[in-house]
Design a protein around this motif. Sequence first.
Motif, PDB file in Angstrom:
ATOM      1  N   GLY A 115     -17.064 -27.442  54.565  1.00  0.00           N
ATOM      2  CA  GLY A 115     -16.285 -26.519  55.367  1.00  0.00           C
ATOM      3  C   GLY A 115     -14.800 -26.836  55.323  1.00  0.00           C
ATOM      4  O   GLY A 115     -14.380 -27.927  54.928  1.00  0.00           O
ATOM      5  N   ALA A 129     -14.066 -23.308  61.652  1.00  0.00           N
ATOM      6  CA  ALA A 129     -14.427 -23.690  60.285  1.00  0.00           C
ATOM      7  C   ALA A 129     -14.926 -22.499  59.469  1.00  0.00           C
ATOM      8  O   ALA A 129     -15.694 -21.669  59.966  1.00  0.00           O
ATOM      9  CB  ALA A 129     -15.497 -24.780  60.306  1.00  0.00           C
ATOM     10  N   ASN A 189     -17.255 -21.979  56.267  1.00  0.00           N
ATOM     11  CA  ASN A 189     -18.311 -22.831  55.718  1.00  0.00           C
ATOM     12  C   ASN A 189     -19.023 -22.170  54.535  1.00  0.00           C
ATOM     13  O   ASN A 189     -19.209 -20.948  54.506  1.00  0.00           O
ATOM     14  CB  ASN A 189     -19.369 -23.113  56.794  1.00  0.00           C
ATOM     15  CG  ASN A 189     -18.763 -23.583  58.088  1.00  0.00           C
ATOM     16  OD1 ASN A 189     -18.217 -24.676  58.164  1.00  0.00           O
ATOM     17  ND2 ASN A 189     -18.851 -22.756  59.142  1.00  0.00           N
ATOM     18  N   THR A 235     -27.069 -28.613  64.289  1.00  0.00           N
ATOM     19  CA  THR A 235     -26.022 -28.849  63.295  1.00  0.00           C
ATOM     20  C   THR A 235     -25.283 -30.136  63.605  1.00  0.00           C
ATOM     21  O   THR A 235     -24.958 -30.411  64.765  1.00  0.00           O
ATOM     22  CB  THR A 235     -25.008 -27.689  63.274  1.00  0.00           C
ATOM     23  OG1 THR A 235     -25.677 -26.465  63.022  1.00  0.00           O
ATOM     24  CG2 THR A 235     -23.945 -27.903  62.203  1.00  0.00           C
ATOM     25  N   GLY A 283     -22.725 -22.942  52.754  1.00  0.00           N
ATOM     26  CA  GLY A 283     -23.912 -23.776  52.895  1.00  0.00           C
ATOM     27  C   GLY A 283     -25.081 -23.284  52.064  1.00  0.00           C
ATOM     28  O   GLY A 283     -25.170 -22.102  51.719  1.00  0.00           O
ATOM     29  N   SER A 303     -14.516 -30.721  55.945  1.00  0.00           N
ATOM     30  CA  SER A 303     -15.652 -31.177  56.747  1.00  0.00           C
ATOM     31  C   SER A 303     -16.942 -30.986  55.961  1.00  0.00           C
ATOM     32  O   SER A 303     -17.010 -30.179  55.031  1.00  0.00           O
ATOM     33  CB  SER A 303     -15.728 -30.416  58.076  1.00  0.00           C
ATOM     34  OG  SER A 303     -15.944 -29.033  57.865  1.00  0.00           O
ATOM     35  N   TYR A 304     -17.965 -31.740  56.359  1.00  0.00           N
ATOM     36  CA  TYR A 304     -19.295 -31.640  55.755  1.00  0.00           C
ATOM     37  C   TYR A 304     -20.305 -31.525  56.887  1.00  0.00           C
ATOM     38  O   TYR A 304     -20.129 -32.127  57.952  1.00  0.00           O
ATOM     39  CB  TYR A 304     -19.598 -32.874  54.898  1.00  0.00           C
ATOM     40  CG  TYR A 304     -18.601 -33.088  53.790  1.00  0.00           C
ATOM     41  CD1 TYR A 304     -18.760 -32.460  52.554  1.00  0.00           C
ATOM     42  CD2 TYR A 304     -17.486 -33.898  53.980  1.00  0.00           C
ATOM     43  CE1 TYR A 304     -17.833 -32.634  51.534  1.00  0.00           C
ATOM     44  CE2 TYR A 304     -16.555 -34.081  52.971  1.00  0.00           C
ATOM     45  CZ  TYR A 304     -16.730 -33.446  51.756  1.00  0.00           C
ATOM     46  OH  TYR A 304     -15.804 -33.618  50.760  1.00  0.00           O
ATOM     47  N   THR A 340     -12.103 -26.990  58.078  1.00  0.00           N
ATOM     48  CA  THR A 340     -12.074 -27.004  59.535  1.00  0.00           C
ATOM     49  C   THR A 340     -10.659 -27.200  60.063  1.00  0.00           C
ATOM     50  O   THR A 340      -9.965 -28.138  59.650  1.00  0.00           O
ATOM     51  CB  THR A 340     -12.979 -28.115  60.091  1.00  0.00           C
ATOM     52  OG1 THR A 340     -14.325 -27.868  59.681  1.00  0.00           O
ATOM     53  CG2 THR A 340     -12.920 -28.173  61.607  1.00  0.00           C
ATOM     54  N   GLU A 377     -21.498 -19.000  65.559  1.00  0.00           N
ATOM     55  CA  GLU A 377     -21.357 -18.904  64.103  1.00  0.00           C
ATOM     56  C   GLU A 377     -21.802 -17.521  63.645  1.00  0.00           C
ATOM     57  O   GLU A 377     -22.808 -16.993  64.119  1.00  0.00           O
ATOM     58  CB  GLU A 377     -22.197 -19.981  63.415  1.00  0.00           C
ATOM     59  CG  GLU A 377     -22.010 -20.037  61.901  1.00  0.00           C
ATOM     60  CD  GLU A 377     -22.643 -21.274  61.281  1.00  0.00           C
ATOM     61  OE1 GLU A 377     -22.207 -21.685  60.194  1.00  0.00           O
ATOM     62  OE2 GLU A 377     -23.576 -21.838  61.904  1.00  0.00           O
ATOM     63  N   ARG A 420     -21.822 -32.209  62.139  1.00  0.00           N
ATOM     64  CA  ARG A 420     -20.653 -32.039  61.264  1.00  0.00           C
ATOM     65  C   ARG A 420     -19.741 -33.259  61.364  1.00  0.00           C
ATOM     66  O   ARG A 420     -19.498 -33.782  62.455  1.00  0.00           O
ATOM     67  CB  ARG A 420     -19.864 -30.784  61.664  1.00  0.00           C
ATOM     68  CG  ARG A 420     -18.647 -30.499  60.786  1.00  0.00           C
ATOM     69  CD  ARG A 420     -17.855 -29.302  61.314  1.00  0.00           C
ATOM     70  NE  ARG A 420     -18.653 -28.109  61.363  1.00  0.00           N
ATOM     71  CZ  ARG A 420     -18.763 -27.245  60.353  1.00  0.00           C
ATOM     72  NH1 ARG A 420     -18.126 -27.468  59.216  1.00  0.00           N
ATOM     73  NH2 ARG A 420     -19.524 -26.169  60.477  1.00  0.00           N
TER      74      ARG A 420
END
Length: 230
Positions: A147, A123, A125, A200, A127, A178-179, A149, A77, A202
Amino acid sequence: MDIEYSPCLKIFYSQSFFFIFFLLIPKSSSGEEKKFYLTGSGGVGWLKDQDVNINSAYVSSFGEKVIDEFNSDLYFEVGVGYDFGKIRMEGTFSQGDNDLAKATTVGQNTYTEWTTGTVTNKAWNLGFYYDFKSHKKFTPYIGGGIGNTTINVIDVVEKWNDESSPTTGPFETYTKTSYFGKVGMSYKMNPSSDLFLEGTYRTIGDVKRIVGTYPSPKTYGFNIGLRYRY
């Protein structure tokens, strides 16, 4: 090829706005606390064993349900963030690849003797994170976000125990909302750099593949990374 696009694709443009926003706001001078930071991390991740609710056209071959199992693989990431104090905001891009390890039917006593292929999740994202700050160098934090994704199913070849030759699946790609949630620990190396370790989890929207539906795929992983403030 059936490609589905989620309304969450708008997140991509929203994050682009945030990235430009980060670049346009005046940066901290040398005498001020640095608010902006770059972040990057890498580690290992898993795609949870996945039920496949088989479409009616394939029930005669596989029954009503198949379970796909996956190997762990590398996840990474990268992104940019802004520190408001105890609250941080990040816009990031993440990717994880998981190789298909095995597929098994439910109730038909058939399974793959061997299989190849990869499911990739990419993804964008957005946050938000809460830092439990103290006067010590270690700072625990929690957070989460939303996100956009994209799931790619690549080069799937399966040899089933009841078939004489392997079958090859098509390339498939799907984009879903996505979460995610995160929990981690930061270590302040110096005024500009933090080392961190985080986990993480998801969950992704239902993926309607050609052969059947993946109901709400889930990934989880552990990364180690660095934040650099500027």
